[in-house]
Design a protein around this motif. Structure first.
Motif: not given
Length: 143
Positions: A93-96, A116-120, A125-132
């Protein structure tokens, strides 16, 4: 660039103890930064949240919503390590689409780091990083 971000934030996490289950944070104004990065994209946004109460317990779902606010994530596995709590997640339901997350905290610091893997859509799909990464900045402003 992704590995550089992951490694630099992993070094931040090593100073924070791991948690088991919900995270208990001190109430007040929490500020920090949300970074989303892929090989072709970098987005950095300030984070600001007022946690009401002397202490506030955040569930795993609350913590995952900080990196995937549009979708719903399910924890597939959880392991306590020296760096923090490592989670394997799957999201809809989102981008990840999926990811490996490390959550580390103290009562006044919170780090959520995810490869993460972003589902577009359309099987893209593209790999990425999310930092909070955020910290307690004192009392919430008066309303």
């Amino acid at each position: 660039m992704r590995k550089l971000i992951s490694l630099s934030c992993l070094s931040l996490a090593t100073t924070l103890p791991a948690f088991a289950g919900p995270v208990t944070l001190n109430g007040g104004l929490w500020e920090g930064q949300l970074t989303v990065a892929t090989d072709a994209f970098l987005d950095e946004r300030p984070l600001s949240d007022c946690l009401q109460g002397e202490t506030v317990a955040l569930s795993t779902a609350d913590l995952l919503a900080r990196i995937e606010p549009e979708g719903q994530c399910t924890v597939l596995s959880e392991e306590e390590t020296e760096e923090g709590t490592e989670l394997a997640i799957e999201c809809t339901g989102g981008t990840i689409s999926e990811g490996d997350v490390i959550i580390a905290s103290t009562p006044d610091e919170l780090s959520i780091m995810a490869d993460v893997i972003f589902g577009l859509g359309e099987d893209l799909f593209i790999p990425g990083v999310v930092l909070a990464i955020s910290h307690n900045a004192g009392a919430c402003p008066a309303e």
